[in-house]
Design an enzyme around this catalytic site. Structure first.
Site, PDB file in Angstrom:
ATOM      1  N   LYS A 238       0.838  -1.191   0.000  1.00 28.72           N
ATOM      2  CA  LYS A 238       0.000   0.000   0.000  1.00 28.72           C
ATOM      3  C   LYS A 238       0.878   1.249   0.000  1.00 28.72           C
ATOM      4  O   LYS A 238       2.079   1.185   0.310  1.00 28.72           O
ATOM      5  CB  LYS A 238      -0.885   0.020   1.255  1.00 28.72           C
ATOM      6  CG  LYS A 238      -1.909  -1.085   1.356  1.00 28.72           C
ATOM      7  CD  LYS A 238      -2.701  -0.956   2.648  1.00 28.72           C
ATOM      8  CE  LYS A 238      -3.708  -2.066   2.817  1.00 28.72           C
ATOM      9  NZ  LYS A 238      -4.830  -1.963   1.867  1.00 28.72           N
ATOM     10  N   ARG A 312      -9.718 -11.930   2.311  1.00 26.52           N
ATOM     11  CA  ARG A 312     -10.595 -12.990   1.807  1.00 26.52           C
ATOM     12  C   ARG A 312      -9.922 -14.358   1.873  1.00 26.52           C
ATOM     13  O   ARG A 312     -10.592 -15.382   1.998  1.00 26.52           O
ATOM     14  CB  ARG A 312     -11.055 -12.663   0.384  1.00 26.52           C
ATOM     15  CG  ARG A 312      -9.965 -12.656  -0.660  1.00 26.52           C
ATOM     16  CD  ARG A 312     -10.343 -11.882  -1.907  1.00 26.52           C
ATOM     17  NE  ARG A 312     -10.372 -10.449  -1.645  1.00 26.52           N
ATOM     18  CZ  ARG A 312     -10.659  -9.536  -2.582  1.00 26.52           C
ATOM     19  NH1 ARG A 312     -10.930  -9.926  -3.819  1.00 26.52           N
ATOM     20  NH2 ARG A 312     -10.666  -8.258  -2.293  1.00 26.52           N
TER      21      ARG A 312
END
Length: 457
Positions: A238, A312
């Site tokens: 990020k 996920r």
């Protein structure tokens, strides 16, 4: 906060609709406050009468409490219900707004927030709803716990300490908190989850919270919360700005732990299980990489298209464990999963995907009772194709289009046909600006919904 039922007029709060008073100094706009010192009253504006709702009442009282916190006021009083609400609805709306307004996260501040307000006088006729008020206050304790956990920074909340908080907060309330470490995690076949976790020096903790106080033959509800206590993005790193609030990436786990506290504090006679696969997504020579193909607990192989789609992957093993070990009547997963849900629903609505309309109907009913906003996204078979992989059974991202949907559909592959609802709280769990009954930061969103879902099981 002390709630009393005594019809006191001390610092009486008078609700006023817009332009109702004819006062040039006070219009009655929603949340507008006017201390009428000579009459020992505080006028509180509710805005336009034809736009009034329970939500407006809550927000106005919330603004009042935020104002009073800075004043030398120790006691306020509310008049009898003057609206078309049931008295219980009126009472609970006011108290929820008061408790939300009082909340302040000042853990890291040298100067702590001092609130002189101690006593709330409620109309005596509302005393018959004292049990309902006590129930709400216990739920709000769970919500406060969720807020505190999510607001704490990653140097204080990491997998080990998150597990310790769960044990400390829940075990004395009748919740059996089981904490599994690295070797046990691998022996349990939670290999996809471990691949995300293995890059960090803070080792993972798999947290299972069993509250089994219902009938012996009652299948439980299973609540699964994403537990990324910090997310750097891994090798798909990020930006620096993108990392600053990644302490909040365990918002799902905060909600589940908070809900378990609310459920156990109120001693519901239900069977509920909470599951959190806690870990960090860090960068090291041990970290998983884009292009890797890893195996999940159910035997499926996952192509790692992007290491920043890690939540996920951890949820894949966690929901599979919940489905196979508990055979739940209903399974809910909650996760700060995608930026795409903010594009679609801002920070106001939680996005939902389900494999079972009846299951979703239960969730949406509980969310409406709780005044928490959930919006169903289409679980369309065509969109599922974006997750297809050339080299593995499935890919962990479906690309830019329908990102919130494909993320939920990825998780669906691991629920073993269990009635399931996925709730993407990336927008609603941690606000970038004040909204409704919350300041910037953690909201404890959906603690109330999970509680009401369990209560009405």
């Amino acid at each position: 906060m002390n709630y009393k039922y005594n019809d006191s007029n001390r610092n009486l709060i008078e609700f006023v609709f817009e332009n109702e008073k004819g006062n040039p100094f006070f219009k009655g706009n929603m949340g507008e406050i006017f201390p009428n010192i000579g009459e020992d009253k505080i006028l509180l504006g509710l805005g336009k009468k034809n736009e009034f709702s329970k939500e407006v009442l809550k927000e106005a009282v919330y603004k009042l409490i935020r104002y009073i916190k800075s004043k030398d006021i120790e006691e306020i009083s509310f008049i009898e219900n003057q609206f078309n609400f049931k008295d219980k609805e009126y009472l609970l709306s006011i108290v929820e707004a008061i408790e939300s307004g009082i909340y302040e996260f000042d853990h890291y501040k040298k100067e702590k927030s001092l609130v002189k307000l101690e006593n709330i006088n409620l109309p005596k006729n509302l005393e018959e709803y004292k049990e309902d008020l006590d129930e709400l206050l216990n739920v709000l304790l769970g919500q406060k716990l969720a807020k505190d956990l999510v607001n704490l920074r990653s140097n204080d909340i990491y997998p080990e300490t998150l597990a310790n908080y769960a044990k400390k907060e829940l075990e004395d309330l009748g919740v059996d908190v089981k904490i599994y470490q690295k070797d046990e995690i691998l022996n349990m076949g939670l290999t996809a989850y471990y691949n995300v976790a293995k890059g960090s020096d803070n080792e993972p903790r798999f947290i299972v919270m069993e509250y089994l106080h219902g009938k012996d033959d009652e299948r439980p509800y299973v609540y699964v919360g994403k537990g990324l206590t910090y997310d750097s993005g891994g090798y798909s790193i990020k930006t620096s700005d993108g990392m600053k609030t990644m302490n909040s990436d365990m918002g799902g786990s905060g909600t589940v732990i908070g809900a378990m506290k609310a459920i156990s504090k109120n001693k519901l006679k239900k069977n509920i299980v909470g599951i959190v696969a806690a870990c960090e997504n860090s960068i090291s020579g041990r970290s998983y990489k884009p292009g890797d193909i890893i195996k999940a607990r159910n035997g499926m192989t996952i192509e790692v298209d992007n290491t920043d789609a890690e939540g996920r992957i951890t949820l894949a093993d966690a929901v599979n464990y919940g489905a196979t070990e508990y055979n739940p009547e209903l399974m809910i997963d909650l996760a700060t999963l995608t930026g795409a849900v903010l594009v679609a629903l801002a920070e106001t609505y939680t996005g939902a995907i389900t494999n079972n309309d009846e299951a979703f109907a239960k969730v949406i009913e509980a969310s409406k009772v709780s005044d928490e906003k959930v919006w169903q996204l289409p679980n369309d078979p065509f969109i599922r194709k974006y997750n297809e992989s050339e080299n593995a059974d499935i890919k962990n991202t479906g690309g830019r289009m329908a990102g919130s949907i494909t993320a939920g559909q990825f998780i669906e592959n691991f629920v073993e046909n269990t009635p399931w609802v996925h709730l993407d709280i990336a927008g609603t769990a941690y606000l970038s600006a004040p909204q409704g009954l919350n300041q910037k930061g953690a909201t404890g969103v959906l603690v109330k919904t999970l509680y009401n879902l369990a209560k009405n099981k």
